[in-house]
Structures are given as structure tokens and as C-alpha cells.
Design a protein around this motif. Structure first.
Motif, PDB file in Angstrom:
ATOM      1  N   ARG A   1      -1.877  -3.465  -1.412  1.00 51.31           N
ATOM      2  CA  ARG A   1      -0.561  -2.960  -1.006  1.00 51.31           C
ATOM      3  C   ARG A   1      -0.287  -1.628  -1.682  1.00 51.31           C
ATOM      4  N   LYS A   2      -0.532  -1.581  -3.002  1.00 53.52           N
ATOM      5  CA  LYS A   2      -0.276  -0.335  -3.730  1.00 53.52           C
ATOM      6  C   LYS A   2      -1.192   0.776  -3.212  1.00 53.52           C
TER       7      LYS A   2
ATOM      8  N   ALA B   1      -1.912  -7.536  -3.853  1.00 51.71           N
ATOM      9  CA  ALA B   1      -1.015  -6.602  -4.548  1.00 51.71           C
ATOM     10  C   ALA B   1      -1.705  -5.247  -4.727  1.00 51.71           C
TER      11      ALA B   1
ATOM     12  N   ILE C   1       6.030  -5.268  -5.513  1.00 61.69           N
ATOM     13  CA  ILE C   1       4.752  -5.880  -5.118  1.00 61.69           C
ATOM     14  C   ILE C   1       4.277  -6.857  -6.187  1.00 61.69           C
TER      15      ILE C   1
ATOM     16  N   GLU D   1       5.987   9.755  -7.347  1.00 62.15           N
ATOM     17  CA  GLU D   1       5.398   8.830  -8.329  1.00 62.15           C
ATOM     18  C   GLU D   1       6.413   7.765  -8.738  1.00 62.15           C
TER      19      GLU D   1
ATOM     20  N   ARG E   1       0.019   4.349  -1.316  1.00 63.79           N
ATOM     21  CA  ARG E   1      -0.335   5.635  -1.889  1.00 63.79           C
ATOM     22  C   ARG E   1      -1.174   6.470  -0.922  1.00 63.79           C
TER      23      ARG E   1
ATOM     24  N   GLN F   1       9.045   6.692  -7.220  1.00 60.87           N
ATOM     25  CA  GLN F   1       9.372   5.770  -6.138  1.00 60.87           C
ATOM     26  C   GLN F   1       8.216   4.775  -5.893  1.00 60.87           C
ATOM     27  N   LEU F   2       6.986   5.276  -6.023  1.00 56.72           N
ATOM     28  CA  LEU F   2       5.817   4.400  -5.858  1.00 56.72           C
ATOM     29  C   LEU F   2       5.796   3.346  -6.959  1.00 56.72           C
TER      30      LEU F   2
ATOM     31  N   ALA G   1       5.868  -0.604  -6.576  1.00 52.42           N
ATOM     32  CA  ALA G   1       4.795  -1.407  -7.171  1.00 52.42           C
ATOM     33  C   ALA G   1       5.375  -2.598  -7.928  1.00 52.42           C
TER      34      ALA G   1
ATOM     35  N   ARG H   1       8.346   2.113  -8.556  1.00 54.66           N
ATOM     36  CA  ARG H   1       9.379   1.106  -8.319  1.00 54.66           C
ATOM     37  C   ARG H   1       8.954   0.128  -7.234  1.00 54.66           C
TER      38      ARG H   1
END
Lengths: 501, 499
Positions: free
Chosen positions: B73-74, B70, A203, A193, B78, A195-196, A200, A198
Motif C-alpha cells: 500500500r505504501k 501494508a 495503513i 512526505e 508513493r 502527507q504520505l 502510512a 500520515r
């Protein structure tokens, strides 16, 4: 080139017909308002109808001509790129760079159709329009703005924008790779979570920059529209006749897509320079000979940790003995053709018996005429490996190079196939260089070379290396931990386990 | 428009309506200025407003595209499970392809509904004859496009696959160049490359001749209608049947009815790739975990039993591990040995829940590992992978990966990395290995060590660290270590061989 000029000419003619249609129609209406005799209008009426048909027809011909020109150009370009790549000295660039090169060529096609052609047409039409109207100052100004200044600014802005995005994109690429490759670790340590989140934020940063840039690029498009109508308004205020005013609107309409075309050009200019780079002949760099002398008839093994440089050494041996050294290297490619084409590559004149013979040697069981899929996707890992082995054996080279030839097979089956292959080569008294992570097959080799961190750290026979402390001894002892020390190759394998008492 | 936010469609409709109003106003005022000279100031204002609207429209649509990109991408990071290279390309660059669709084609599509309707409505008041001409010809465009499309669909599809085959062939040959060269076949392929590309060009041109017919119809209908409107209006003007202002208005508005359709058609092909990317990205979803989530038994008191475990990775011909049986008691330290490919690392992966046994079970006390709450189970494990990944950030951040409150300094000290905690530059392979050990021992709450010893020869310091970690940290804890060197075997209670 001749075809391209024809395409630009056609395109210009089509656009001129469209503008002419508008100009004549406006002239017709304005003249009719003076209520002249009908005969004063007949020429204009005929012209309007003719131009209406001409415009559509010319446009159709133009599209065919331009696509024809570009497609033929691509045929020649692909051929030249291939020739140039063949002439380049191996080892080549990485596979990724080659894949990118192919899409670069496609981008070039796009650049001509969507950037160069519209720009050339707009310029030509602009010059003709100026000449036809006697070079009025507002139209000169409008065209300079719309054909030159606005697209050039759009190009500069887009190039700058891409430059500022580049580090963010690189960061995102790095993070995507570590997120994926380190996924198991992130999950195991409960840090996925974090790492995701960071990633994001990178992005979001990227999106924020894109949004900020859109404010300026959108202003340029708006400026192009303002120039189009501003020019017409100035002409109108200066008292130009209605058909000239609307003719200017129609002429400048062609320049509106140039802003987007310029931005696109900024995006694909990297592709263009990469294609150019490949087409430029380069002097052959001096090749350093491989640090390994190959004696005829010898069996040489190369071992070492992954990434230490085993495959590179094998490639440099291949490059040092062109024509004599063949085999299955780490980057061996399976072509999207039939199994037969793939194996016969080694010897186009091979007979059916020869094919079946090598297939039997390596336990290859495929339909010769079945297409093997892109990069051999239709084959299992073990089948792909055996296909490459069959190809290597069919070539029957003086020096046979094998890079992990039985990977993807079970240990037992791999040992069996490999010992058959080595036996076959021994009867033909050829040289073998084998890269392997498994040491058992190397026990009767003439020489074994250990590579660590790109350097040769040990060399000798199996007997010598197993009695000298070092990588080979360590590996051999773990490979043989718990088994009978005499471990022959090949050995029978049965699943075994031990239980605590 | 399945993939588009409702609010965005509303925004686009508002923008298109404003565009339609300004197009009408501009034609009206231009006709007025040209015929009577009145309304110049209003015309200038309208044109300024139109430029402003173009600006606003661009900003709004590009912001939307940036936001959607964006979000996707997220979403992909995931949920995607494809190969790393493909995912990276899609996330970093591929998603840019949706911009021509979202910010180009879609807005134009809405405009190409709003503006022709507005033009028709206005013309039916001014000059119903012209309105009728346009109303009758306008539908011809989509009808013909559909007819030509139907006729060429099969050909075009064949064409696209042929195109892919030639592009693919070129790619295939270029990628296989080193193989061709190795077998001395590189020169021989040059002719084939040209022949394939030339055959493809011929075929493409044949298809385009038909495919471009729909564009021809579009152009012809648009230009002919202008002629069909202009000439009768001119003639009526000649006889005083219509005023100059109305005649000009008709002439100016008639092309506006066709223009947006032409623009939408021109953007359709550029946006097709974007739509495909969008669909690909939206349909990516990760499989849901099993619903049963039992509490994880405490490893200080629970044994681990491998019961006839077979591990078979999808798309591998043969299983990585077959019929494996083992029981590990609480606090017991077991080393796994055997040749590479024997399934040692797969065993660790199964304990970590990365793969599930294709048959057999792994029992923690008496509960199947698959039924445990995975997050809670993983909290009891400390894992040292064979090739550790270092994440962007400092060494300290990497050590604290699984235990944010951990004493990083102490863990770094234990592996001899205390001088490096604040650096973020590349580490040597030995240092990376020690970071991985520090990361594991920083997890003070973990009950079990899973250690996959690197196959490469380690420098003495790293070797010593690995041994000490196994010796000290596992005191009172369970350990399962994959050994590649004899030294480690002296640190464990039992050695199990896999073959």
C-alpha cells in the motif's frame, strides 16, 4: 435449483465414497489381523477397489454439475438484473455503483460454489454418518461444533472485524484520493512526505488490526482441527471399533474448510444484499418536472460553473420528454463494439449514406467497422466526442440535447463543428438544448439559462445577460477581454502574444 | 516465489517440517493405540500439538500477509501513476486478494513437498512395497496436471478471454443503460444479454470438461493408491507377513502423501488473482527525475522567459498550448486571459514542474527550468489553484501546509477565516478558496505568486480576499495570475491574452 440439488447430491455421494473407502480399508486391515479365511475379506476388497474408482469419478461429475448449475443460474440472474434495471426509473445510480453491481453478481457465483455447496455437503454427509453409526454422542457433539458453532462464530467474528475495519478503510480511501488529486499542491508546497507519512500510519493501523484479528480466527481453525481429532479420540476411548474412529476423522475432515467459507460469506454478504435490492421491484418515485419549459423549435443554452447542476438539468429534461429528447449527455456511453454499432444505436435502419452524412457534419473520420475499445478507449477525446455527436444527429430527435459537445477539440475546430451542427438542426427546425462553458456559440440563442449552486439564477438572451451584472456578464467579459468586442462566432484564431515595450 | 521474502520461505519450511513430523507421529501413535492400546497419552499430546501448530501457522501467515499488504500500500501510494479511481480500489480493496496466495497457497505448497517426502521416508522403513507404490504414483499427479494443462491451456485462455468478454459485455451494457434508454434501445438489449451469457455458459462447460480432467486424475490416483496399498497389506497381514501396527501405519500414512497436493491444487485458482495483483503492484515504479540539479536562481533578481513553449499532454490529440513567448521581469505582475482551453492553467502547471514543455524552453534567468533542483525551485513559489484540495485535518493544518512554522493566525486573519482555524468540517467553496489564498500567503519565503482564479462567481468576501492578496502580498514579488474576471486586471502591471 434442480441442478443445484443434483450438484449437492453428487458432492455428498463423492464424499461418502471417500469416507466409505477409508472405513472399509480399516475394517479390512483389522479383520485381516484376526487371520480369517480369505473369503471373509473378498467383499471388502472389491468394495475398496470400487469405492476408490467411484470417489474420483463422482467428484469429477460433481464439479461439472455444480459449475453447470451456477453458470446457468448466472445467465438467468444477469437477465433478471438487466430487466430490473431497465424498469427502474432514470436517473440511475452512479456508474461506480453499476460497476460494483456487476462484480456483486460474480461474487454470488463464488458464494454458491465455495460457501453454500461445501456447507450443504458437510451437513448431509454428517447426518448420514450419524445415522450409519447409530448416533453416538461424541460424533453428534463433534458435528454440532464443526458444522454449526465454529462456522457461525467465524462468521460473527469476521463480520465484526469487517465492521471495525470499515472506518479505517474509508479513511484510507479518502486519503488516497486527496493524495492523488492534491498531488500537485502537496508537491508545490513541499508537503508530500508529511502527507504520505500520515497515510502510512493509517495503513499501519489497518495492518495491526488485521494481525490482532488473525489470532482469534486462527484459533477457530485450530479448534476445528481439535474437534476433528478430539471426536475420534473420544470414540476411541469409549471403545468404538477402529473403522468408526477413522470414519469420524474422514467425516469431520469435510468441516475444516467451513471456517474459511463462513469468513468468506461475511465478506460477500454485502454483495448478496445489493443484488437482492436491485431485484426487488420498487415503486416509481414521483418525478419533479424540470424547472424549464421547452418550447418547440427554440434554441436554449445552459451555462454555469462546473458542478452547478447543468448536466443534471439536462438529464431531467431528457427524462421529462422520453422518446422526443435524445442527444449526447454527460454520461453518454461508448459501447465496446464497432463505430457503426455505436452510431446506429440511434437509428438501427440508418443507411450508409445517412451514416456518412452525419460523419461529414461532425468531421468524424473513423473506420465504421473498427471496434472502438472499452468505453471508447481506442478513440481520442475529440474523436469520442464527435462519435457521440454523430449518434445524436443520426437520431434526429425533436429535442436535441448536447452537453459540452465539442470538448476535447481545439477552440477553433470546436466552434466550427458546433456551428455546422447548429446550422443543420436549424434547417430541420428542431429544438436544441446546449450545455456549454464557452459563451460565443450562444449569441443568437433564443434563451440562455444560468445555473449556480443547483438553482437557476439568471435567464434571458445573450444581449440581455451581457448587460446585466452577474455570472454571464463576468464570463463574457473575460472570454472577450482584449479581443474585438464584436467577436463573431465562429472566429478566426491565430496564436497571439503581447510584449512589454 | 519471486515476490516472497526469503525469511518467510524459511518460516514456511520450518512450519511444514513441524507439520510433517506431527503427521508422522500422529499416524504412528494412532496405529499403536489401535493395535496394542499403548501410547494414548502421547497421541492426545500430539493432537494438541497439531492444533497448536495449525493456530501458530495461521497467525504467522496472516501476519505476513498483513505486513506485505501494508508495505505494498505504501509503495503504491508513493510510486503509482495510474488513474485515481483504479489506485484507490487497488490500495483499499484490491490488495486483499494477495492473502489467499501468501497465507493460503504458498504455505500449502511447501507442505505438499515436505509431508509426502516424510511419508515416503517413513514408509520405506516400514514397508518398502507400499513406499514404492506411492513413489511411483505420486509423480503422476503433477505430470498429468501438466499434460491436461498443456492440452487445455489454449482453450482455457480463450475461455478466460470469452469470460472477460461476457462479464465485460454485461458491464458494458449496464454502464451504457442510460444511453440505451435515451435512444429507446434498452428493452431490445435484454435478449442479447441473455443470449451472450448462455452462449458463454455452454462454451465454459465444454472447456471445464477437459480442464477438470486433471482434478479427476489427481483424485483417482490418490484414492486408487490407497486401494493399491491397503489390499496387498491386508493380504500380507492375513498370512502374517506384516504386523497389524505396521499395516495400520501404512494405511494411515498413504492418504497423507496425497492430501497436501489436493489441498494445494484446490487453492491454486483462488490464489491466481492474488499473484496477478501482487505482480501488478510490485512492478509499479515512478520515472526517475533528471540527474542535473542546478541551484535555483533567486526570483527577486531573475526574469522568467517562455521561449516558443508548446505543451502537449500525452493521450491528447492536440497540444494545449503552442508557440508561446513571454518574458516576466522580477517583481512584475502579469495577468493571463483568454477562453477556457487556451492553455492558461497549463502555463502555471509548467512553471510548477507538473508538465514539461514538449518543445521550447522555460528559462529562469539563463537556466532551463528542467535543470533546476525542483524542491528548491518550488520553495520560491506560492500557488493558489483554481480548485484547491483540502487535506484531512483542521483549517489551520491546511493553511500551514507549505510552511509549518508560519503564523497561521495572521494568514487566517488576512482572509477572514480566523473563526474557523480549528474546525475540520466541510467548508463552502468560497471558504475553500480563501483557505487556498491563506495557504499561499503563509509562505512568507516565497518570491512569486501563481494564482489561478476560479471560473465560478465568488462571493464578495472571497473576491475581495483574492484581490487584496494579489495587491498586498505581491508587493515586491513577481506574480502570474490567470484572470477570469475584469476586477483582477486592475491589480496587475500587464495583461497577456492567450487564444
Amino acid at each position: 435449483m434442480k441442478r443445484l440439488i443434483a450438484a449437492v447430491t453428487m458432492s455428498t455421494a463423492a464424499e461418502l465414497a471417500g469416507i466409505g473407502l477409508m472405513v472399509t480399508a480399516v475394517w479390512l486391515i483389522m479383520r485381516a489381523a484376526d487371520q480369517p479365511p480369505l473369503s471373509a475379506l473378498t467383499v471388502a476388497i472389491v468394495t475398496v477397489r470400487t469405492l476408490a474408482i467411484a470417489r474420483g469419478t463422482l467428484r469429477y461429475v460433481e464439479r461439472l454439475t455444480s459449475h453447470d448449475a451456477v453458470l446457468r443460474g448466472m445467465v438467468e440472474l444477469r437477465g433478471r438484473i438487466y430487466d430490473s434495471l431497465v424498469k427502474r426509473p432514470p436517473p440511475l445510480r452512479s456508474g461506480d455503483a453499476l460497476t460494483r453491481l456487476v462484480s456483486d453478481v460474480d461474487a454470488l457465483q463464488d458464494a454458491i460454489l465455495r460457501c453454500l455447496l461445501p456447507a450443504a455437503t458437510a451437513t448431509l454427509v454428517g447426518v448420514i454418518a450419524l445415522a450409519a453409526t447409530g448416533f453416538p454422542l461424541p460424533l453428534i457433539t463433534g458435528l454440532i461444533l464443526a458444522v454449526l458453532l465454529i462456522p457461525l462464530s467465524a462468521y460473527a467474528l469476521a463480520a465484526e472485524h469487517l465492521r471495525t475495519l470499515a472506518p479505517l478503510r474509508a479513511d484510507l480511501a479518502d486519503r488516497t484520493v486527496t493524495l492523488r488529486e492534491g498531488a500537485a499542491e502537496l508537491t508545490a508546497f513541499g508537503a508530500m512526505e508529511h502527507q504520505l507519512t500520515r497515510t502510512a500510519s493509517v495503513i499501519d493501523d489497518l495492518a495491526a488490526r488485521e494481525k490482532r484479528a488473525s489470532i482469534v480466527t486462527a484459533a477457530l481453525t485450530a479448534l476445528a482441527v481439535a474437534t476433528q481429532f478430539g471426536t475420534a479420540l473420544t470414540l476411541l476411548i469409549q471403545g468404538s471399533p477402529a473403522h468408526i474412529v477413522l470414519g469420524a476423522v474422514a467425516t469431520l475432515e469435510l468441516t475444516i474448510p467451513l471456517t474459511a467459507a463462513a469468513q468468506r460469506w461475511a465478506e460477500i454478504r454485502g454483495s448478496l444484499s445489493r443484488v437482492e435490492e436491485v431485484l426487488t421491484p420498487r415503486p416509481e418515485p414521483a418525478r419533479t418536472p424540470p424547472p424549464l419549459h421547452i418550447e418547440p423549435g427554440k434554441r436554449i443554452g445552459i451555462v454555469g460553473p462546473s458542478g452547478a447542476g447543468k448536466s443534471t438539468l439536462l438529464r431531467s429534461i431528457a427524462a421529462a420528454h422520453p422518446g422526443a429528447a435524445k442527444g449526447a449527455l454527460a454520461d453518454a456511453h461508448v459501447f465496446h463494439r464497432t463505430a457503426r454499432v455505436n452510431v446506429q444505436l440511434a437509428d438501427p435502419d440508418a443507411t450508409e449514406e445517412q451514416l456518412d452524412h452525419v460523419a461529414r457534419l461532425v468531421d468524424l473520420d473513423v473506420d465504421w467497422d473498427a471496434v472502438v475499445g472499452e468505453q471508447g478507449d481506442e478513440l481520442s477525446g475529440g474523436q469520442r466526442q464527435r462519435l457521440l455527436l454523430a449518434r445524436a444527429l443520426l437520431a434526429n430527435p425533436d429535442i436535441l440535447l448536447l452537453d459540452e459537445p465539442v470538448e476535447g477539440l481545439t477552440i477553433h475546430h470546436g466552434d466550427e463543428v458546433l456551428s455546422r451542427v447548429l446550422g443543420h438542426v436549424r434547417t430541420h427546425a428542431k429544438t436544441v438544448v446546449l450545455v456549454t462553458h464557452r459563451l460565443a456559440p450562444l449569441q443568437d440563442f433564443d434563451e440562455i439559462v444560468v445555473i449556480e449552486d443547483g438553482r437557476i439564477t439568471q435567464r434571458g438572451t445573450h444581449a440581455e445577460l451581457t448587460t446585466t451584472p452577474g455570472y454571464y456578464q463576468d464570463r463574457w467579459s473575460t472570454e472577450h477581454l482584449g479581443t474585438d468586442a464584436a467577436g463573431r462566432f465562429p472566429r478566426p484564431h491565430t496564436p497571439q502574444m503581447s510584449h512589454p515595450t | 516465489m519471486r515476490h516472497v521474502d526469503r525469511r518467510y520461505v524459511v518460516t514456511l519450511t520450518l512450519l511444514a517440517t513441524a507439520t510433517a513430523i506431527l503427521v508422522l507421529a500422529q499416524a504412528e501413535l494412532l496405529a499403536s493405540v489401535l493395535s496394542t492400546g499403548a501410547g494414548l497419552v502421547l497421541l492426545i499430546a500430539t493432537i494438541a500439538a497439531r492444533a497448536l501448530l495449525v493456530w501458530a501457522g495461521r497467525v504467522v501467515t496472516q501476519r505476513e500477509a498483513a505486513s506485505v499488504k501494508a508495505d505494498l500500500r505504501k509503495h503504491l501510494l508513493r510510486n503509482s501513476s495510474g488513474p485515481t479511481g483504479e489506485l484507490t480500489t487497488l490500495v483499499v480493496k484490491g490488495l486483499d486478494a494477495i492473502e489467499p496466495y501468501l497465507a493460503g497457497y504458498l504455505p500449502q505448497l511447501v507442505v505438499s513437498v515436505a509431508v509426502p517426502l516424510a511419508v515416503l521416508a517413513r514408509l520405506s522403513f516400514a514397508d518398502w512395497g507400499s513406499a514404492l507404490t506411492i513413489a511411483l504414483t505420486l509423480p503422476l499427479i503433477p505430470v498429468f496436471a501438466a499434460l491436461v494443462g498443456m492440452h487445455t491451456r489454449d482453450r482455457t485462455r480463450r475461455q478466460w478471454s470469452a469470460m472477460a468478454a461476457v462479464g465485460g459485455h454485461f458491464l458494458d451494457v449496464v454502464q451504457g443503460l442510460s444511453t440505451l434508454r435515451l435512444f429507446g434501445r434498452a428493452e431490445a438489449q435484454a435478449r442479447t444479454v441473455r443470449a451472450m451469457a448462455a452462449a458463454h455458459a455452454d462454451e465454459t462447460i465444454r472447456t471445464l470438461r477437459v480442464a477438470f480432467l486433471s482434478a479427476l486424475v489427481l483424485e483417482l490416483v490418490a484414492t486408487l493408491s490407497v486401494a493399491l496399498v491397503a489390499v496387498p497389506v491386508g493380504l500380507r497381514l492375513l498370512h502374517g507377513g506384516v504386523t497389524l501396527q505396521v499395516a495400520l501405519l501404512v494405511l494411515l500414512l498413504a492418504p497423507e502423501a496425497y492430501l497436501p497436493l489436493r489441498a494445494a491444487g484446490a487453492q491454486f485458482h483462488a490464489s491466481a488473482e492474488g499473484l496477478a495483483v501482487l505482480e501488478q503492484a510490485m512492478k509499479t515504479t515512478r520515472p526517475k527525475p533528471l540527474a542535473i540539479q542546478r541551484r535555483s536562481p533567486d526570483l527577486r533578481r531573475s526574469s522568467i522567459t517562455f521561449d516558443h513553449v508548446e505543451i502537449h499532454y500525452p493521450n491528447r490529440a492536440e497540444p494545449a498550448l503552442t508557440d508561446f513567448n513571454l518574458q516576466v521581469a522580477p517583481g512584475e505582475r502579469v495577468a493571463l486571459i483568454g477562453p477556457s482551453g487556451a492553455g492558461k492553467s497549463s502555463l502555471l502547471a509548467a512553471l510548477l514542474g507538473e508538465v514539461h514543455p514538449s518543445s521550447g524552453r522555460i528559462l529562469i534567468a539563463d537556466t532551463d527550468l528542467r535543470e533546476l533542483d525542483r524542491t528548491e525551485w518550488l520553495r520560491q513559489l506560492a500557488w493558489v489553484p483554481q480548485r484547491p484540495t483540502l487535506f484531512p485535518g483542521t483549517v489551520a493544518e491546511n493553511i500551514a501546509l507549505g510552511a509549518p512554522e508560519a503564523n497561521v493566525q495572521a494568514a487566517a486573519q488576512a482572509v477572514g477565516l480566523n473563526d474557523l482555524v480549528d474546525t475540520d468540517h466541510p467548508l463552502s467553496s468560497g471558504e475553500r478558496q480563501r483557505v487556498a489564498v491563506a495557504r499561499a500567503i503563509a509562505r512568507d519565503s516565497a518570491r512569486m505568486l501563481l494564482l489561478d482564479e476560479p471560473t465560478s462567481r465568488l462571493d464578495n468576501r472571497t473576491e475581495e480576499t483574492v484581490l487584496r492578496a494579489t495587491r498586498e502580498w505581491t508587493r515586491g514579488r513577481t506574480a502570474l495570475v490567470v484572470a477570469h474576471r475584469p476586477a483582477l486586471l486592475t491589480e496587475v502591471d500587464r495583461v497577456v491574452e492567450l487564444r
